[in-house]
Write an enzyme that holds these catalytic residues in place. Structure first.
Site, short mmCIF file in Angstrom:
data_model
loop_
_atom_site.label_atom_id
_atom_site.label_comp_id
_atom_site.label_asym_id
_atom_site.label_seq_id
_atom_site.Cartn_x
_atom_site.Cartn_y
_atom_site.Cartn_z
N GLY A 264 0.84 -1.19 0.00
CA GLY A 264 0.00 0.00 0.00
C GLY A 264 0.88 1.24 0.00
O GLY A 264 2.10 1.15 0.15
N GLN B 234 1.40 3.45 2.19
CA GLN B 234 2.14 3.64 3.44
C GLN B 234 2.93 2.39 3.83
O GLN B 234 3.35 2.26 4.98
CB GLN B 234 1.19 4.03 4.58
N SER B 235 3.18 1.50 2.91
CA SER B 235 3.87 0.25 3.23
C SER B 235 5.21 0.49 3.95
O SER B 235 6.12 1.12 3.41
CB SER B 235 4.13 -0.52 1.94
N ASN B 236 5.30 -0.03 5.19
CA ASN B 236 6.57 0.02 5.91
C ASN B 236 7.58 -0.89 5.21
O ASN B 236 8.77 -0.59 5.15
CB ASN B 236 6.39 -0.49 7.34
N ALA C 268 7.81 -1.58 2.00
CA ALA C 268 8.37 -0.97 0.79
C ALA C 268 9.44 0.06 1.17
O ALA C 268 10.55 0.05 0.62
CB ALA C 268 7.25 -0.32 -0.02
#
Ligand SMILES: *Cc1c(COP(=O)(O)O)cnc(C)c1O
Length: 316
Positions: A70, A72-74, A76
């Site tokens: 997503g 806000q992917s931590n 990524a």
């Protein structure tokens, strides 16, 4: 057990200690494992997974790495941070889902100068397939593809490591509680407990509505295959804590965030750790834990996502 290469990326072992005020409030012994303090960006569970995934990529000759998640992917953001440290080139292909503002982890991605691409789709298969095929063609060299959350068999090895690290301290626990978001952390934790802390049960509040009974089971089978282990698949206590939906703050989650901040000065997040800790609180209030039990919460990070929220969404 078969061995897999790993690159050291963070500060391990991470701290682990008893939460005295929370233990008093919840009537059992609550401990915390600070995987949010592992030294890369704002920390988090994805660093342990990336230590294996990026070693695998390097061993196979890749220097170009893509992953998804997503906005806000931590995972990524941490993939970009870890790739940069190793001199590899990261590309993040994220789900757009109406995101327009640059907040939270997206600020960190910008600060790193990361190649971030937004795709208007709900399908991760489409992203890791057709979209990443295009990226590979554009770049003209082979692309190492990490699935959403780094949750494949290799990534899950990171949490076998974490449980080994816990076991090596000599502390014993009745329960380990960790968020289930894409399944790899839960799978690795449950197998790690089976191997290194027999008798310790794993509780994993689900923060998304996927069929995690099946997903976690399959991941555990794959890890057992990869490592050529001869063990049965352990049981995991998976139960819904996603509230209004994945990545949408919940009332119970926000209560948990406040409780940890107010009593222990620890920051947890709206998407994962807040809802997971709310699951621990729920079990405690149901009388599930005995006063003498020792319950370990794994803090899997996520502070970047917390700061993508507006206060109106936090004070429901
Ligand atoms: C990804 C993530 C999780 C969930 O881990 P999975 O292995 O994806 O289930 C938990 N907490 C945080 C902060 C995360 O970023």
């Amino acid at each position: 057990m078969k061995q897999f290469d790993k690159i050291n990326l963070g500060l391990f072992p991470t701290p682990m200690y008893r939460l005295n005020n929370i233990s008093e409030l919840l009537g059992t012994n609550v401990w915390i494992k600070r995987d949010d303090m592992n030294g890369i960006a704002l920390g988090g569970n994805k660093v342990r997974k990336l230590q294996y995934l990026l070693a695998d990529a390097k061993n196979k000759g890749y220097d170009l790495v893509a992953t998804t998640g997503g906005a806000q992917s931590n995972h990524a953001m941490l993939t970009a941070a870890c790739c940069n440290k190793l001199g590899m080139e990261p590309i993040l292909v994220l789900k757009k889902r109406g995101v327009t503002e640059c907040k939270g982890n997206l600020i960190l991605n910008k600060l790193m100068g990361t190649d971030v691409r937004f795709i208007d789709t709900d399908s991760y298969d489409y992203i890791t397939g057709a979209v990443m095929d295009e990226v590979e063609k554009e770049k003209g060299r082979p692309l190492y593809r990490i699935p959403c959350g780094g949750s494949n068999a290799i990534g899950s090895l990171g949490y076998l490591d974490c449980i080994k690290e816990i076991a090596e301290t000599g502390e014993k626990f009745d329960y380990i509680v960790t968020a289930c978001g894409s399944g790899g952390t839960t799978a690795g934790t449950a197998l790690g407990a089976k191997l290194y802390m027999p008798g310790t049960k794993v509780i994993s509040p689900m923060v998304d509505e996927d069929d995690f009974d099946t997903i976690v089971h399959r991941l555990m089978e794959q890890v057992i295959d990869e490592l050529e282990l001869d063990i049965d698949i352990p049981e995991v206590d998976l139960f819904p804590m996603w509230g209004p939906g994945y990545a949408i703050p919940s009332e119970e989650g926000n209560e948990a965030i406040s409780m940890l901040m107010k009593n222990e000065g620890i920051v947890i997040d709206t998407c994962y750790t807040g809802k997971a800790f709310a699951g621990l609180i729920k079990r405690a209030r149901e009388g599930f834990f005995k006063p003498e039990d020792k319950v370990l919460f794994i803090h899997t990070g996520g502070a970047g996502g917390l700061f993508s929220q507006d206060w109106e969404h936090m004070s429901l």
